[in-house]
Scaffold this motif. Structure first.
Motif: not given
Length: 304
Positions: A134, A138, A153, A156, A160
């Motif tokens: 993460k 970012k 995002q 991420i 996931q």
């Protein structure tokens, strides 16, 4: 009547969307299977999380299907700044922009690692742990890697959804898969993508392939490959055939326990054994069939 038609159209659209999503997911998973070992290798050498490398490759290249990836093996959308190698041109933020081109996907992955490691604006990222995907996602966005405001995002979400973070703690990687990706062509022909199933490697034969040509490409004796596939080394190959690169297993993977394969038109015991990576004699044995048994459409065969 209009209400009924609306319901039918809604159901059809939902089915189409679900089908498209399934195909898209399959493309992503195939990409992950093909390149995860390179990503892990790069992580061990450069300290960039394998999950980040894979997620960027997936997103930037559309799972290897983008024009940049197909024409220039560019999986990370890196532009030509400071680049003396081959180039390809593509519309991005502006028309006809210059992008780096590589002779293999491996070179693209290697250049991506160097690009981040040697870039001053990414220096702070290397203070993060390789398990902090993460923070890396970012940080890449904050450092200006991409202009998409949702870039972090997006990475991420991909990590996931496909559990790519599991590769960030990997201690080793499949050297065969990583090595195969280092070459892009053999005598001018694109390499066959190698896939993994049932603890084995396989590829799909193309028109004109022989056991000899495949053996030369993958660095395995063509006589051994023919033997692994329970064939004569001089047998002709048919486009679309599955060719296994190691000795086949005695049964299908564990998740096939209790499941049957129902014979379809045109299938043979051999084609079914090839499909699941099972030795032919074991397929006969587990179904208590003699080698002279003629299977029929609809027969249910145990796979383990």
């Amino acid at each position: 009547m209009k209400k009924l038609l609306l319901i039918i159209l809604t159901i059809c659209c939902s089915m189409f969307t679900a089908s498209a999503q399934t195909r898209w997911n399959q493309q992503y998973q195939q990409y992950i299977d093909q390149y995860k070992d390179i990503a892990i290798e790069q992580m061990q050498r450069w300290k960039i999380p394998a999950s980040i490398t894979l997620a960027q490759g997936l997103f930037e290249s559309g799972a290897g299907k983008s024009e940049l990836a197909v024409k220039g093996n560019n999986h990370f959308g890196i532009k030509c700044n400071g680049w003396d190698g081959r180039k390809v041109y593509h519309d991005d933020d502006a028309r006809n922009e210059c992008f780096r081109a590589y002779s293999s996907a491996y070179e693209s992955y290697e250049d991506h690692s160097r690009f981040l490691a040697n870039g001053r604006r990414y220096a702070s990222l290397f203070q993060l742990k390789t398990t902090d995907y993460k923070g890396w996602a970012k940080g890449l966005k904050a450092a200006g890697y991409a202009t998409n405001p949702q870039y972090a995002q997006k990475l991420i979400d991909i990590i996931q959804l496909y559990k790519l973070y599991e590769y960030d703690t990997a201690k080793g990687y499949d050297k065969f898969m990583a090595q195969h990706a280092k070459d892009h062509t053999t005598n001018g022909a694109a390499l066959h993508p190698i896939k993994i199933f049932n603890k084995n490697y396989y590829l799909i034969a193309r028109r004109g392939d022989t056991f000899k040509s495949i053996g030369d490409e993958v660095g395995i004796s063509y006589k051994k490959i023919a033997k692994y596939n329970e064939r004569d080394k001089h047998d002709p190959l048919t486009e679309g055939e599955i060719i296994w690169l190691k000795k086949k297993q005695t049964k299908a993977p564990k998740d096939y326990k209790g499941r049957l394969h129902y014979v379809r038109q045109g299938e043979s015991m051999y084609s079914i054994a090839q499909k699941y990576g099972i030795r032919l004699k074991n397929l006969y044995k587990m179904n208590k069939l003699s080698p002279d048994y003629d299977i029929r459409v609809g027969d249910g065969l145990r796979l383990r």
